[in-house]
Write a protein that holds these residues in place. Structure first.
Motif, mmCIF file in Angstrom:
data_model
loop_
_atom_site.group_PDB
_atom_site.id
_atom_site.type_symbol
_atom_site.label_atom_id
_atom_site.label_comp_id
_atom_site.label_asym_id
_atom_site.label_seq_id
_atom_site.Cartn_x
_atom_site.Cartn_y
_atom_site.Cartn_z
ATOM 1 N N UNK A 1 0.826 -1.201 0.000
ATOM 2 C CA UNK A 1 0.000 0.000 0.000
ATOM 3 C C UNK A 1 0.869 1.263 0.000
ATOM 4 N N UNK A 2 1.914 1.270 0.800
ATOM 5 C CA UNK A 2 2.797 2.437 0.856
ATOM 6 C C UNK A 2 3.531 2.647 -0.458
ATOM 7 N N UNK A 3 3.916 1.561 -1.108
ATOM 8 C CA UNK A 3 4.640 1.665 -2.368
ATOM 9 C C UNK A 3 3.771 2.237 -3.487
ATOM 10 N N UNK A 4 2.490 2.072 -3.389
ATOM 11 C CA UNK A 4 1.580 2.557 -4.439
ATOM 12 C C UNK A 4 0.855 3.837 -4.035
ATOM 13 N N UNK A 5 1.317 4.434 -2.964
ATOM 14 C CA UNK A 5 0.699 5.671 -2.465
ATOM 15 C C UNK A 5 0.969 6.808 -3.446
ATOM 16 N N UNK A 6 -0.083 7.578 -3.777
ATOM 17 C CA UNK A 6 0.115 8.708 -4.671
ATOM 18 C C UNK A 6 1.052 9.746 -4.035
ATOM 19 N N UNK A 7 1.820 10.395 -4.850
ATOM 20 C CA UNK A 7 2.707 11.462 -4.381
ATOM 21 C C UNK A 7 1.880 12.623 -3.863
ATOM 22 N N UNK A 8 2.344 13.227 -2.771
ATOM 23 C CA UNK A 8 1.647 14.378 -2.235
ATOM 24 C C UNK A 8 2.435 15.637 -2.550
ATOM 25 N N UNK A 9 1.728 16.729 -2.651
ATOM 26 C CA UNK A 9 2.374 17.993 -3.017
ATOM 27 C C UNK A 9 3.110 18.595 -1.864
#
Length: 105
Positions: free
Chosen positions: A97-105
């Motif tokens: 789940x962490x590896x596929x987490x969307x990038x945050x601004x």
């Protein structure tokens, strides 16, 4: 399985230990993250004994005081192996789940 139970069983993997030895080993194995109180430990050992996960290995007298040593049973080993597998699955799921987490601004 509650965390203290996991650590108590883990502390008994290599050898039989008495109460204070279990407390010390749990602290060492958990790198100080888990500190067992004597009352908590002995209540847990009574429960684990009733569940067939630990058994009395032997008793000895040291400086006039009785020491009871506990060891894992076959059932205790199986329970610890099952809990270890469950924790490993949880870690893999979280890591995915962490590896596929969307990038945050």
């Amino acid at each position: 399985m509650r965390e203290p139970t996991f650590w108590i069983l883990t502390a008994l993997v290599k050898q039989a230990r008495h109460g204070y030895g279990i407390i010390q080993e749990v602290s060492a194995l958990s790198e100080g993250q888990v500190t067992l109180q004597a009352g908590t430990l002995y209540a847990a050992l009574d429960r684990l004994h009733a569940e067939g996960l630990v058994e009395v290995d032997h008793d000895e007298k040291v400086d006039g005081r009785d020491r009871r040593y506990y060891r894992l049973t076959t059932g205790g080993v199986a329970a610890l192996e099952a809990e270890t597998a469950r924790l490993e699955r949880n870690v893999r799921t979280a890591a995915t789940q962490l590896a596929t987490r969307p990038a945050t601004a």
